[in-house]
Write a protein that holds these residues in place. Structure first.
Motif, short mmCIF file in Angstrom:
data_model
loop_
_atom_site.label_atom_id
_atom_site.label_comp_id
_atom_site.label_asym_id
_atom_site.label_seq_id
_atom_site.Cartn_x
_atom_site.Cartn_y
_atom_site.Cartn_z
N ALA A 79 -1.03 -4.28 6.15
CA ALA A 79 -1.55 -5.02 5.00
C ALA A 79 -1.75 -4.11 3.79
CB ALA A 79 -2.85 -5.71 5.38
N MET A 80 -2.20 -2.87 4.02
CA MET A 80 -2.41 -1.93 2.93
C MET A 80 -1.09 -1.56 2.27
SD MET A 80 -4.60 -0.34 1.14
CE MET A 80 -6.08 -0.52 2.15
N THR A 109 7.21 -9.13 -1.45
CA THR A 109 6.19 -9.83 -0.66
C THR A 109 6.81 -10.70 0.43
OG1 THR A 109 6.15 -11.59 -2.35
CG2 THR A 109 4.50 -9.84 -2.52
N SER A 138 2.81 -4.36 -3.77
CA SER A 138 2.61 -5.48 -4.70
C SER A 138 1.98 -4.99 -6.00
CB SER A 138 1.74 -6.55 -4.05
OG SER A 138 2.36 -7.08 -2.90
N ILE A 139 1.01 -4.08 -5.90
CA ILE A 139 0.35 -3.55 -7.10
C ILE A 139 1.35 -2.76 -7.95
CG2 ILE A 139 -1.38 -1.91 -7.92
CD1 ILE A 139 -3.12 -2.73 -5.55
N ASN A 162 2.72 -18.15 -1.73
CA ASN A 162 3.00 -16.84 -2.33
C ASN A 162 3.68 -17.01 -3.69
OD1 ASN A 162 3.25 -13.97 -2.36
ND2 ASN A 162 5.37 -14.18 -1.75
N LYS A 220 1.59 -3.44 2.18
CA LYS A 220 2.02 -4.63 1.43
C LYS A 220 1.27 -4.72 0.10
CE LYS A 220 2.06 -9.68 1.80
NZ LYS A 220 1.69 -10.84 2.67
N LEU A 221 -0.04 -4.46 0.12
CA LEU A 221 -0.84 -4.53 -1.10
C LEU A 221 -0.42 -3.45 -2.09
CD1 LEU A 221 -3.24 -5.70 -2.65
CD2 LEU A 221 -4.72 -4.10 -1.42
N THR A 222 -0.16 -2.24 -1.59
CA THR A 222 0.23 -1.13 -2.46
C THR A 222 1.56 -1.43 -3.17
OG1 THR A 222 -0.89 0.44 -1.00
CG2 THR A 222 0.70 1.34 -2.55
#
Length: 393
Positions: free
Chosen positions: A257-258, A47, A264-265, A357, A260-262
């Motif tokens: 952003a997508m 992140t 992180s998940i 964060n 980064k989210l992927t």
């Protein structure tokens, strides 16, 4: 180990850290701590680097893109009073056809009056990142470097700019406006749009587009382009027409952003697996200590105290793993950023470690550990002391 007050904390520490029995359950608990630490550290590294890249892209890509263009006549002082707006200036833009010696290209033509920029405070001037604007009546353009490369144009070349904005009907039909401009200078840009951009003086471009002075636009600079939702709300209250940077660059930053989210998940799954290990370890420990739990109940401990003992055991693992992960993640982020940077070719790999964060990751990890601790703790709390003591298990 001697017991101390509070009693629930003392028993929890004895079961979790000072017990020589049930070594396998303790081994599983240690694995869960290691797993949580690895997951938290990896999540901080990912992140932080992704946030650093996003911040760099925001600064580079949105440097030349107008943050907001107000298309209704309004006093600039009202716009400057809005939150996150730091500067305004008269502005016109539109699409035009650029005719060079060898090529014909559709471009985005902008006109900015840098002599009439209004700023909220003097500190805002250093944040504007304005390209050099040609002088009035010079009919010169400052084009992106890509415009020269794609169309094989040299510096100082004269080009014909043709516009259909406010075109007039004549006996010959619809007649567009056209004017000779000189591509005098260039500026590097990472503005990844379909059309290359050229910047001219506000008055020169306005006359080409045949726009009346009262019909010109106003360009707004924001202290943070990602605060656009707040600015939209304020502009809607003023009842003005506007466009913003998301219409041009929105899909690009959504993709960032997508990603980064992927990532992180995916890394959260490491913490999830480690939390399952806490569930397994506590379940085995409860099953092996049913007689001891029954004895504690006969000595006067209530269900809530038994529940607290095993909740603390799970929380110890979650908190300890989280703290170790944070302690490892922060220096590893700086180390990876420094080792993977190459200032001669690709530049420095950015990393932005933000306190917010870290709080989200730490609290999320501890909360996940708590959730997986509830079942074995509840199972221990509802143990029937009579049946377990009679069975002698």
């Amino acid at each position: 180990m001697r017991l101390f007050h509070p009693l629930t904390l003392s028993i929890s520490l004895r079961y979790g850290f000072f017990s020589k029995a049930h070594k396998f359950a303790t081994f599983v608990a240690i694995l869960s701590i290691i797993g949580i630490a690895i997951g938290v550290a990896a999540l901080i590294i990912d992140t932080s680097i992704m946030q650093g890249l996003q911040n760099r892209l925001k600064k580079a890509v949105l440097k030349d893109t107008p943050h907001v263009i107000v298309k209704s006549p309004i006093d600039s002082s009202k716009l400057l009073s809005l939150d996150h707006v730091i500067a305004t200036a008269p502005f016109v833009n539109g699409q035009a056809l650029l005719q060079a010696n060898k090529t014909l290209a559709l471009i985005n033509l902008e006109g900015l009056d840098d002599s009439r920029i209004s700023v909220k405070n003097q500190d805002a001037l250093s944040k504007l990142s304005i390209v050099d604007v040609p002088q009035k009546n010079s009919f010169e353009l400052n084009g992106e470097a890509a415009l020269y490369l794609k169309n094989e144009i040299r510096l100082g070349s004269k080009v014909r700019v043709i516009s259909t904005i406010n075109a007039r009907y004549t006996p010959m039909g619809l007649t567009p406006t056209q004017r000779l401009f000189t591509l005098k200078t260039y500026h590097p840009s990472t503005n990844a749009t379909a059309l290359d951009t050229a910047v001219g003086n506000f008055e020169d471009v306005r006359r080409l587009f045949r726009i009346q002075p009262q019909d010109t636009f106003t360009r707004l600079w924001l202290d943070d382009p990602f605060k656009i939702e707040d600015v939209r709300s304020d502009l809607n209250k003023l009842g003005v027409k506007y466009s913003d940077w998301t219409e041009v660059q929105g899909e690009f930053f959504k993709a960032v952003a997508m990603e980064k989210l992927t990532m992180s998940i995916m890394l959260c799954l490491i913490i999830l697996v480690a939390a399952f290990n806490i569930l397994s370890a506590l379940t085995m420990m409860v099953s092996a200590r049913l007689t001891e739990i029954a004895i504690l109940k006969t000595l006067g401990l209530k269900r809530g105290q038994i529940l607290t003992i095993f909740l603390m055991m799970g929380m110890f693992a979650g908190i300890l793993g989280t703290l170790i992960g944070i302690a490892l993640g922060i220096p590893l982020t700086h180390t990876i950023s420094a080792n993977m940077s190459n200032t001669q070719t690709f530049g420095e790999l950015p990393a932005a470690i933000e306190l917010q964060n870290l709080l989200y990751i730490g609290l999320g990890s501890i909360l996940m550990s708590l959730i997986f601790t509830i079942y074995p703790a509840y199972k221990a709390a509802k143990t029937d002391p009579v049946s377990n003591l009679a069975r002698g298990s």
